[in-house]
Scaffold this motif. Structure first.
Motif, mmCIF file in Angstrom:
data_model
loop_
_atom_site.group_PDB
_atom_site.id
_atom_site.type_symbol
_atom_site.label_atom_id
_atom_site.label_comp_id
_atom_site.label_asym_id
_atom_site.label_seq_id
_atom_site.Cartn_x
_atom_site.Cartn_y
_atom_site.Cartn_z
ATOM 1 N N PRO A 148 -64.397 105.068 -75.983
ATOM 2 C CA PRO A 148 -63.386 104.038 -76.252
ATOM 3 C C PRO A 148 -63.720 102.701 -75.612
ATOM 4 O O PRO A 148 -64.578 102.606 -74.730
ATOM 5 C CB PRO A 148 -62.136 104.637 -75.582
ATOM 6 C CG PRO A 148 -62.685 105.407 -74.408
ATOM 7 C CD PRO A 148 -64.009 105.964 -74.873
ATOM 8 N N GLN A 188 -62.020 99.285 -89.012
ATOM 9 C CA GLN A 188 -62.668 99.099 -87.710
ATOM 10 C C GLN A 188 -64.181 99.286 -87.892
ATOM 11 O O GLN A 188 -64.849 99.892 -87.059
ATOM 12 C CB GLN A 188 -62.117 100.113 -86.697
ATOM 13 C CG GLN A 188 -60.674 99.862 -86.295
ATOM 14 C CD GLN A 188 -60.498 98.542 -85.557
ATOM 15 O OE1 GLN A 188 -61.333 98.160 -84.750
ATOM 16 N NE2 GLN A 188 -59.419 97.818 -85.850
ATOM 17 N N TYR A 207 -69.239 102.788 -79.205
ATOM 18 C CA TYR A 207 -68.295 103.361 -80.172
ATOM 19 C C TYR A 207 -68.926 104.454 -81.038
ATOM 20 O O TYR A 207 -68.287 105.476 -81.309
ATOM 21 C CB TYR A 207 -67.705 102.265 -81.066
ATOM 22 C CG TYR A 207 -66.688 101.369 -80.396
ATOM 23 C CD1 TYR A 207 -66.164 101.676 -79.139
ATOM 24 C CD2 TYR A 207 -66.251 100.196 -81.001
ATOM 25 C CE1 TYR A 207 -65.241 100.844 -78.513
ATOM 26 C CE2 TYR A 207 -65.326 99.357 -80.385
ATOM 27 C CZ TYR A 207 -64.824 99.690 -79.150
ATOM 28 O OH TYR A 207 -63.916 98.860 -78.537
ATOM 29 N N GLY A 242 -68.283 98.081 -76.852
ATOM 30 C CA GLY A 242 -68.448 98.204 -78.301
ATOM 31 C C GLY A 242 -69.739 98.879 -78.729
ATOM 32 O O GLY A 242 -69.791 99.490 -79.793
#
Length: 301
Positions: free
Chosen positions: A38, A278, A33, A30
């Protein structure tokens, strides 16, 4: 403490432990990102696409259960060139977009945040990418690093650097380095169950430090392997210190998500991701603001 408006409340207990140099940040996909990289699921999808294939029936079944590592194990077995074919595709899929706005800001912040007052760096990542290197170069920071399976002993007197627990992508094509990456279920089995070098590192890490997970989701297969290894230690009577996780949570789901994290032995610190988005900016902005406060010491507080 809230570092940004509407951001997560960092518990005083964790802040105090961090100032005392007892916290190790443990970084997942994370954090990358913003550089266009990904998560595990997206990585597997890209690997299939780059190899010009689609999941077989059995691969589709394991993917539906978020068993991305098992899907790659099956894919490696059926493709011509097998292991290295998949790993070359993985390297192609993990090329960061470093010109994006804020691409390396979170990594640069973590490199500051993970240093104690004497300047020693103690941080772990399960990412393979080299965005930390790009962030260090951009901000004039330097650091030593260790790539699996050549790991340090995680103790104050013997550790100063960034640990790539599952391996690091080489600068140039290097089949030996690609072969060492821990990415399939077979690799995880060796690292955590058979050879156990990753499990031993984790046991020692949790014995000596408080860990704060950053950039992981509750269903991340990587997190599952790590927490299973620690659960085995607890069954043998090992006492492990508190583990925290900065985790995403949509409004109204806090109670259910908290129970899932706590079942893994981890206390969550939630930041809000607006429904239908997101948007993980709450995580990235908090880490950047926390790093600035840490750098400025008493004046920052």
């Amino acid at each position: 403490m809230q570092f940004i408006p509407n951001g997560p409340d960092i518990p005083d207990e964790l802040l105090q432990a961090h100032e005392e140099g007892r916290v190790v940040f443990f970084c997942g996909a994370g954090i990358s990102y913003p550089a266009g990289l990904p998560g595990f699921g997206g990585l597997v999808e890209k690997i299939y696409k780059l190899n010009g294939t689609v999941p077989s029936e059995i691969e589709s079944n394991v993917l539906a259960n978020f068993q991305y590592d098992a899907a790659l194990d099956l894919l490696e077995r059926r493709l011509p060139g097998q292991r290295l074919t998949v790993r070359h595709a993985l390297a192609d899929a993990l090329k960061p977009k470093l010109r994006r706005k804020g691409a390396t800001d979170t990594h640069a912040a973590l490199l500051k945040l993970a240093r104690n007052r004497e300047g020693a760096l103690r941080m772990v990542t399960t990412n393979f990418d080299r965005v930390f290197h790009a962030a260090a170069k951009r901000t004039g920071q330097t650091f030593q690093f260790y790539a699996a399976p050549m790991l340090p002993i995680p103790k104050n007197s013997r550790w100063d650097g960034l640990v790539y627990l599952h391996g690091l992508l080489p600068h140039k094509t290097d089949d030996t380095a690609l072969n060492r990456l821990v990415v399939t279920s077979g690799d995880f089995g060796l690292a955590y169950l058979i050879e156990r070098w990753a499990a031993r590192f984790l046991s020692e890490l949790f014995r000596n430090y408080i860990v704060c997970f950053v950039g992981y989701s509750i269903n991340d297969p990587v997190l599952r392997y790590m927490m299973d290894a620690l659960a085995a230690d607890r069954m043998l009577g090992e006492i492990t210190p508190q583990a925290w996780a900065l985790g995403a949570c949509k409004s109204g789901q806090e109670k259910r998500e908290a129970l899932e994290w706590e079942a893994k032995g981890v206390t969550p610190i939630f930041y809000n991701v607006p429904n239908g988005t997101q948007d993980h900016s709450g995580l990235h902005q908090t880490l950047i603001a926390w790093a600035d406060t840490h750098r400025d010491g008493v004046i920052g507080k």
